[in-house]
Structure formats: structure tokens, C-alpha cells
Write a protein that holds these residues in place. Structure first.
Motif, PDB file in Angstrom:
ATOM      1  N   TYR B 117     -10.560  -6.755   6.333  1.00  0.00           N
ATOM      2  CA  TYR B 117      -9.620  -6.163   7.290  1.00  0.00           C
ATOM      3  C   TYR B 117      -8.179  -6.292   6.815  1.00  0.00           C
ATOM      4  O   TYR B 117      -7.347  -5.424   7.071  1.00  0.00           O
ATOM      5  CB  TYR B 117      -9.805  -6.779   8.678  1.00  0.00           C
ATOM      6  CG  TYR B 117     -11.016  -6.214   9.372  1.00  0.00           C
ATOM      7  CD1 TYR B 117     -11.103  -4.848   9.624  1.00  0.00           C
ATOM      8  CD2 TYR B 117     -12.083  -7.011   9.756  1.00  0.00           C
ATOM      9  CE1 TYR B 117     -12.213  -4.300  10.230  1.00  0.00           C
ATOM     10  CE2 TYR B 117     -13.206  -6.483  10.360  1.00  0.00           C
ATOM     11  CZ  TYR B 117     -13.262  -5.127  10.596  1.00  0.00           C
ATOM     12  OH  TYR B 117     -14.363  -4.584  11.192  1.00  0.00           O
ATOM     13  N   GLN B 118      -7.910  -7.373   6.101  1.00  0.00           N
ATOM     14  CA  GLN B 118      -6.554  -7.528   5.574  1.00  0.00           C
ATOM     15  C   GLN B 118      -6.264  -6.426   4.558  1.00  0.00           C
ATOM     16  O   GLN B 118      -5.211  -5.790   4.587  1.00  0.00           O
ATOM     17  CB  GLN B 118      -6.411  -8.909   4.941  1.00  0.00           C
ATOM     18  CG  GLN B 118      -4.947  -9.300   4.730  1.00  0.00           C
ATOM     19  CD  GLN B 118      -4.814 -10.439   3.754  1.00  0.00           C
ATOM     20  OE1 GLN B 118      -5.707 -11.283   3.669  1.00  0.00           O
ATOM     21  NE2 GLN B 118      -3.719 -10.461   3.028  1.00  0.00           N
ATOM     22  N   ARG B 119      -7.237  -6.180   3.679  1.00  0.00           N
ATOM     23  CA  ARG B 119      -7.081  -5.117   2.689  1.00  0.00           C
ATOM     24  C   ARG B 119      -6.942  -3.763   3.382  1.00  0.00           C
ATOM     25  O   ARG B 119      -6.109  -2.930   3.002  1.00  0.00           O
ATOM     26  CB  ARG B 119      -8.290  -5.101   1.749  1.00  0.00           C
ATOM     27  CG  ARG B 119      -8.292  -3.990   0.734  1.00  0.00           C
ATOM     28  CD  ARG B 119      -7.403  -4.303  -0.467  1.00  0.00           C
ATOM     29  NE  ARG B 119      -7.269  -3.155  -1.366  1.00  0.00           N
ATOM     30  CZ  ARG B 119      -6.136  -2.483  -1.565  1.00  0.00           C
ATOM     31  NH1 ARG B 119      -5.030  -2.840  -0.931  1.00  0.00           N
ATOM     32  NH2 ARG B 119      -6.099  -1.454  -2.384  1.00  0.00           N
ATOM     33  N   ALA B 120      -7.760  -3.533   4.425  1.00  0.00           N
ATOM     34  CA  ALA B 120      -7.705  -2.263   5.146  1.00  0.00           C
ATOM     35  C   ALA B 120      -6.327  -2.076   5.793  1.00  0.00           C
ATOM     36  O   ALA B 120      -5.787  -0.971   5.821  1.00  0.00           O
ATOM     37  CB  ALA B 120      -8.806  -2.208   6.193  1.00  0.00           C
ATOM     38  N   ARG B 121      -5.753  -3.173   6.307  1.00  0.00           N
ATOM     39  CA  ARG B 121      -4.413  -3.084   6.898  1.00  0.00           C
ATOM     40  C   ARG B 121      -3.358  -2.725   5.853  1.00  0.00           C
ATOM     41  O   ARG B 121      -2.448  -1.929   6.110  1.00  0.00           O
ATOM     42  CB  ARG B 121      -4.039  -4.415   7.582  1.00  0.00           C
ATOM     43  CG  ARG B 121      -4.555  -4.477   8.986  1.00  0.00           C
ATOM     44  CD  ARG B 121      -4.137  -5.751   9.707  1.00  0.00           C
ATOM     45  NE  ARG B 121      -5.119  -6.065  10.737  1.00  0.00           N
ATOM     46  CZ  ARG B 121      -5.255  -5.364  11.849  1.00  0.00           C
ATOM     47  NH1 ARG B 121      -4.442  -4.358  12.105  1.00  0.00           N
ATOM     48  NH2 ARG B 121      -6.196  -5.678  12.728  1.00  0.00           N
ATOM     49  N   GLU B 122      -3.505  -3.314   4.677  1.00  0.00           N
ATOM     50  CA  GLU B 122      -2.567  -2.983   3.588  1.00  0.00           C
ATOM     51  C   GLU B 122      -2.632  -1.494   3.271  1.00  0.00           C
ATOM     52  O   GLU B 122      -1.608  -0.843   3.071  1.00  0.00           O
ATOM     53  CB  GLU B 122      -2.921  -3.776   2.317  1.00  0.00           C
ATOM     54  CG  GLU B 122      -2.547  -5.248   2.375  1.00  0.00           C
ATOM     55  CD  GLU B 122      -3.192  -6.048   1.232  1.00  0.00           C
ATOM     56  OE1 GLU B 122      -3.248  -7.273   1.355  1.00  0.00           O
ATOM     57  OE2 GLU B 122      -3.633  -5.417   0.228  1.00  0.00           O
ATOM     58  N   ILE B 123      -3.862  -0.973   3.247  1.00  0.00           N
ATOM     59  CA  ILE B 123      -4.014   0.448   2.925  1.00  0.00           C
ATOM     60  C   ILE B 123      -3.414   1.313   4.028  1.00  0.00           C
ATOM     61  O   ILE B 123      -2.713   2.288   3.763  1.00  0.00           O
ATOM     62  CB  ILE B 123      -5.498   0.787   2.678  1.00  0.00           C
ATOM     63  CG1 ILE B 123      -5.934   0.147   1.353  1.00  0.00           C
ATOM     64  CG2 ILE B 123      -5.714   2.291   2.627  1.00  0.00           C
ATOM     65  CD1 ILE B 123      -7.394   0.262   1.060  1.00  0.00           C
ATOM     66  N   LEU B 124      -3.667   0.934   5.292  1.00  0.00           N
ATOM     67  CA  LEU B 124      -3.070   1.681   6.409  1.00  0.00           C
ATOM     68  C   LEU B 124      -1.559   1.718   6.271  1.00  0.00           C
ATOM     69  O   LEU B 124      -0.914   2.735   6.510  1.00  0.00           O
ATOM     70  CB  LEU B 124      -3.463   1.038   7.741  1.00  0.00           C
ATOM     71  CG  LEU B 124      -4.799   1.446   8.337  1.00  0.00           C
ATOM     72  CD1 LEU B 124      -5.057   0.680   9.616  1.00  0.00           C
ATOM     73  CD2 LEU B 124      -4.825   2.947   8.619  1.00  0.00           C
ATOM     74  N   GLU B 125      -0.993   0.590   5.880  1.00  0.00           N
ATOM     75  CA  GLU B 125       0.453   0.496   5.651  1.00  0.00           C
ATOM     76  C   GLU B 125       0.862   1.513   4.573  1.00  0.00           C
ATOM     77  O   GLU B 125       1.802   2.275   4.743  1.00  0.00           O
ATOM     78  CB  GLU B 125       0.768  -0.932   5.194  1.00  0.00           C
ATOM     79  CG  GLU B 125       2.219  -1.340   5.290  1.00  0.00           C
ATOM     80  CD  GLU B 125       2.567  -1.792   6.713  1.00  0.00           C
ATOM     81  OE1 GLU B 125       3.592  -1.317   7.209  1.00  0.00           O
ATOM     82  OE2 GLU B 125       1.804  -2.591   7.292  1.00  0.00           O
ATOM     83  N   GLN B 126       0.099   1.503   3.483  1.00  0.00           N
ATOM     84  CA  GLN B 126       0.383   2.372   2.342  1.00  0.00           C
ATOM     85  C   GLN B 126       0.315   3.853   2.707  1.00  0.00           C
ATOM     86  O   GLN B 126       1.104   4.647   2.210  1.00  0.00           O
ATOM     87  CB  GLN B 126      -0.668   2.113   1.260  1.00  0.00           C
ATOM     88  CG  GLN B 126      -0.115   1.732  -0.086  1.00  0.00           C
ATOM     89  CD  GLN B 126      -1.264   1.412  -1.026  1.00  0.00           C
ATOM     90  OE1 GLN B 126      -2.134   0.572  -0.728  1.00  0.00           O
ATOM     91  NE2 GLN B 126      -1.311   2.092  -2.139  1.00  0.00           N
ATOM     92  N   ILE B 127      -0.639   4.207   3.572  1.00  0.00           N
ATOM     93  CA  ILE B 127      -0.774   5.622   3.925  1.00  0.00           C
ATOM     94  C   ILE B 127       0.053   5.956   5.162  1.00  0.00           C
ATOM     95  O   ILE B 127      -0.042   7.052   5.704  1.00  0.00           O
ATOM     96  CB  ILE B 127      -2.262   6.026   4.153  1.00  0.00           C
ATOM     97  CG1 ILE B 127      -2.875   5.258   5.326  1.00  0.00           C
ATOM     98  CG2 ILE B 127      -3.082   5.785   2.895  1.00  0.00           C
ATOM     99  CD1 ILE B 127      -4.305   5.691   5.638  1.00  0.00           C
ATOM    100  N   GLY B 128       0.837   4.995   5.601  1.00  0.00           N
ATOM    101  CA  GLY B 128       1.785   5.244   6.690  1.00  0.00           C
ATOM    102  C   GLY B 128       1.150   5.370   8.058  1.00  0.00           C
ATOM    103  O   GLY B 128       1.665   6.076   8.925  1.00  0.00           O
ATOM    104  N   LEU B 129       0.011   4.704   8.259  1.00  0.00           N
ATOM    105  CA  LEU B 129      -0.657   4.813   9.559  1.00  0.00           C
ATOM    106  C   LEU B 129      -0.946   3.442  10.166  1.00  0.00           C
ATOM    107  O   LEU B 129      -1.927   3.266  10.885  1.00  0.00           O
ATOM    108  CB  LEU B 129      -1.963   5.610   9.416  1.00  0.00           C
ATOM    109  CG  LEU B 129      -1.791   7.106   9.147  1.00  0.00           C
ATOM    110  CD1 LEU B 129      -3.140   7.759   8.871  1.00  0.00           C
ATOM    111  CD2 LEU B 129      -1.116   7.795  10.324  1.00  0.00           C
ATOM    112  N   ALA B 130      -0.071   2.476   9.874  1.00  0.00           N
ATOM    113  CA  ALA B 130      -0.289   1.126  10.381  1.00  0.00           C
ATOM    114  C   ALA B 130      -0.422   1.111  11.908  1.00  0.00           C
ATOM    115  O   ALA B 130      -1.204   0.341  12.464  1.00  0.00           O
ATOM    116  CB  ALA B 130       0.846   0.214   9.949  1.00  0.00           C
TER     117      ALA B 130
END
Lengths: 224, 248
Positions: B117-130
Motif C-alpha cells: 500500500y505504501q508503494r501504491a500511495r507513491e504511485i498515486l502521488e506520481q500520477i497526481g491522484l493521491a
């Protein structure tokens, strides 16, 4: 016509309530087992697993095609005659067996339809990330199919609760059996059976409330 | 590195892929163009084994598979090496944006929950959908859904991400944000194979453009060659038609 004997009815409530748990037990155990069996059947049918698929089709056909009462008598009176070891089957076990098999046959078909109804793209997406067939069924397809199948499955559960009343023909004293005994002692048939009817009715109403609540929960992911 | 050797796919009598030979370097951005129904999508789907190729060899990273006799475990391994972005997004409808991205890490790669989930959150951040972590696909716009679709593919850490017409189902207003994210990935040198009709994306981002027609590679080269000096008449013809409607 005599007036309704209200005092008798009120007095009967606590007496009959003692047998309600058995009724609910029969239905709940039957439902859980039927669900497990129905899911297995549905997956076998969807994946068209050889041999098992044909056997499942025959099983479903038989248990949908014959009356539940006939099936109960087959399990309770018939089987022990063939296999003497099965004389240990008591009325409660025979009822649960009958309910499980009868309703699993119906439920398998609605679960199968719900599985087939899940969009193909969901399966492809799951495969594309490297899921196995089992994983994609468990985590993606079945949860989505559940939402579609829920109203129908709850209907079967309601039907099953009422069908437990047939257990009295196998000598099981559940709600129906107890009512029958009380009524034939007092000769107040109408009073006794209307009390039983209202009890079934209340249980079913509570279940409908539960169904409504579950539907809202399961639909959460699909509302805008 | 990706290497396809005489890859073919037949549907009954129809030959959709007719012996494709192709090598793609690590970090290369390849855009595949061509008329509809000429096997572009099928090519991507064969690499991911969403279609079983009829013949040929597929090599991705250090995994090499004889397409026609690939075992179940080889197919699973190949899918783990590759990631797919679908035209219709195909997000898991019963899972939130965060869960969609974490799903593969949890189930296929068996990461511990917290790490996934931490990795998934990082990706959400990266794609601008946190802020959309707990949103379900049904409540997101097409553009947001496709960005999560790309995020799901990013989570894989795959050798290559295969994009199958990623913007074709989108309303025009959402196309830019998806292309923007793809450019971001390209500048991070993520190996990509992209089937698209977005010619400006092909011209600006691709290292190599491949023109496919009739299940074969007709012509390939850097965008400057293909767009401005196409050699084959079929390429010229296709570009004339598509550039008339989608000028670059």
C-alpha cells in the motif's frame, strides 16, 4: 364462529419461540452449505471442467426437477434401506442434506449467470497482471458476481427458512412441528398456526431488512 | 530487452500476425501505427499472452518462451514481466484506486500489505491522484481511470508496459492528461510499446515508429524518417489519410 382465543395465542408465543432457534439453525446451516456447494458447481460449469461439468448438470437437473419433500423422504427413509450404515441419519441431518442439495441446485444457476455477467475486461485485466484463475475468481469475479446474485440468493434463503417446516414430516420438532403438536392438543388450529405464521413472517421481514442493508453496502463501489 | 522472432497469430484461417521479427532495447519508446484490424493490438496481446500466439518466440528480459508450447507457468511468468494498459481502462470495479494499484503487488508478487500500500500511495502521488486513493472507478472520470490503469501497470515494475490505444476511449478533454503521464514515463526511460492514433505523441515521444499493415512490419524508423520521409507506398497512403484528420 367462535371468537379468536387471544389469551391462548399470547401464551403460545413463548412456547413456540423455544423452537424457533432450531428452525433458524436448519436454515442457516443449510444456506451456508448450499452456498459453498453452489459456488463450486457454478465454477465447474463456468470453466466447463470435463466430467465434473456433466455430473454437475445431472445433479442440478435432478434436484431442481424433483420436489423437496420427495428428496427429504429419500434421504430419511430411503437411504438407510439401501445402506444400513445410514440408519444413523436423524431427521435433522436429513433435513439439512435435503435443503443443501435442493437449494444448491437452484443457487448454482443464479451464481453461474452472475459470474458470466461480469465484464470480460475484468478477467483480462486480472490475467494481464499475472493472476491465476483461482485468484481472479476469488478476488475479482466472485465479489462482483455476488452483488448481482445477492437479491436472488436472499430470496432462496427466505424460501429455505420456510422450507424447514417440511422437517416436521421427518419427526423433527422445529417451529412447524411444535405448532402441530400444540394445535392437536388444544384443537385451536387457527390460533396456533396463525402464531407460527406470524413468527415466520417476522423472521423473513428482518431478513429483507438485512438484504436492503447488504445491497447498499455492495453497491457502494458502483455509485457515482 | 524484448525480442520477437517470427511471431504469428492465426484466428481460424485469418492470419492476423504474419511472422513479426522485432527487437526493442531497454528504455526504448516504440509507437506502433497502422490501419485498423491489421494486428497492432493483437501483437501487444500476444506478448502479454492475453492471446495465445500461434507460433514464434517471445523473449522479455531473461525469459524466453516458445509461444506455441508455452506452459501455464511460463505464461504467468511472461505476464509478470509485462504490464498492460487497456483501451477501456479495465480497472477492477470492486476495488478502489489504491487497491487497483496494490492488487498485483499483494496477490502476484506477495508483498506484505503495508509495503504494497505504501508503494501504491507513491504511485498515486506520481500520477497526481493521491486524493483519489479511496475512490472507486465508477466515480472517476475517464482520464482519471486511465491514469490509475497506467499506475496499475507501473506498480508491476515490468520490463515493458504495453499500451493498447490508451486514449481511444477518452473524451477529448481527458486525452492530454493521459498523454502527459505517458510522456512522464517515457522521460524516465520506462520501456514502452504503444499502439495509438495520436500522431503527435508518436512524433514527439517515440524513439522508433513501426508501421504495421496486414500483420507484417512494413516500415520502421525514427519518427523523423517515418513521418517526413516514408518509403513504402502503404505508409505514405496511411499517413496521408491519418494526418488529414489528426495533424501533428
Amino acid at each position: 364462529m367462535d371468537v379468536l382465543n387471544v389469551d391462548y395465542m399470547l401464551g403460545l408465543v413463548p412456547v413456540l419461540l423455544r423452537y424457533l432457534p432450531l428452525t433458524l439453525q436448519l436454515a442457516t446451516i443449510g444456506m451456508v452449505l448450499a452456498l459453498i456447494l453452489a459456488c463450486l458447481f457454478a465454477v465447474v460449469r463456468v470453466l466447463a471442467i470435463p466430467v465434473l461439468n456433466q455430473l454437475t448438470i445431472v445433479f442440478i437437473s435432478f434436484f431442481r426437477g424433483t420436489p423437496l419433500l420427495v428428496q427429504l423422504f429419500l434421504f430419511y427413509y430411503g437411504l438407510p434401506q439401501l445402506v444400513s450404515a445410514l440408519t444413523v441419519i436423524d431427521g435433522i441431518t436429513a433435513t439439512i442434506m435435503g435443503l443443501t442439495m435442493h437449494f444448491s441446485a437452484y443457487m448454482a444457476e443464479s451464481i453461474r449467470a452472475a459470474i458470466v455477467g461480469v465484464d470480460r475486461s475484468q478477467t483480462e485485466a486480472a490475467l494481464s497482471i499475472g493472476m491465476t484463475n483461482g485468484q481472479l475468481m476469488r478476488r475479482i469475479v466472485l465479489p462482483q458476481a455476488t452483488r448481482v446474485a445477492l437479491p436472488t440468493l436472499m430470496n432462496y434463503f427466505i424460501d429455505m427458512i420456510k422450507a424447514t417446516s417440511l422437517a416436521f414430516t421427518l419427526g423433527v420438532t422445529e417451529l412447524m412441528g411444535a405448532t402441530q403438536k400444540e394445535a392437536s392438543g388444544s384443537f385451536l388450529y387457527f390460533e396456533a398456526f396463525i402464531v407460527a405464521a406470524i413468527m415466520y413472517w417476522i423472521v423473513v421481514e428482518l431478513l429483507s431488512k438485512l438484504q436492503h442493508y447488504l445491497e447498499i453496502r455492495l453497491n457502494k463501489a458502483y455509485s457515482r | 530487452m524484448i525480442k520477437l522472432q517470427s511471431l504469428s497469430k492465426h484466428f481460424g484461417k485469418a492470419v492476423v500476425l504474419d511472422g513479426i521479427d522485432l527487437t526493442i532495447e531497454k528504455g526504448e519508446i516504440v509507437v506502433i501505427i497502422g490501419p485498423s484490424g491489421t494486428g497492432k493490438s493483437t501483437l501487444l496481446r500476444c506478448i502479454n499472452f492475453l492471446e495465445q500466439p500461434t507460433a514464434g518466440t517471445i523473449t522479455v528480459g531473461d525469459l524466453s518462451v516458445e509461444a506455441d508450447r508455452a506452459s501455464r507457468s511460463e505464461i504467468l511468468a511472461m505476464r509478470r514481466q509485462t504490464a498492460f494498459v487497456f483501451q477501456n481502462y479495465a480497472l477492477f470495479a470492486n476495488k478502489t484506486a489504491l487497491q487497483n494499484i496494490a492488487e498485483r503487488l499483494l496477490v502476484v508478487d506477495r508483498w506484505p500489505k503495508e509495503k504494497a500500500y505504501q508503494r501504491a500511495r507513491e504511485i498515486l502521488e506520481q500520477i497526481g491522484l493521491a486524493d483519489k486513493a479511496d475512490a472507486y472507478p465508477a466515480s472517476m472520470s475517464g482520464g482519471q481511470q486511465q491514469r490509475v490503469g497506467i499506475g496499475r501497470a507501473m506498480a508491476a515494475g515490468a520490463e515493458v508496459i504495453l499500451f493498447d490505444e490508451p486514449t481511444s476511449s477518452l473524451d477529448p478533454e481527458w486525452v492530454e492528461e493521459v498523454l502527459g503521464l505517458m510522456k512522464q514515463l517515457a522521460s524516465a526511460r520506462q520501456t514502452m510499446m504503444v499502439v495509438t492514433h495520436e500522431m503527435s505523441f508518436a512524433r514527439d515521444v517515440a524513439d522508433r515508429v513501426i508501421f504495421i499493415d496486414g500483420g507484417r512490419i512494413v516500415e520502421q524508423g525514427p519518427p523523423s524518417e517515418i513521418f517526413y520521409h516514408p518509403q513504402d507506398p502503404r505508409t505514405k497512403d496511411f499517413l496521408k489519410k491519418i494526418l488529414a484528420t489528426n495533424p501533428v
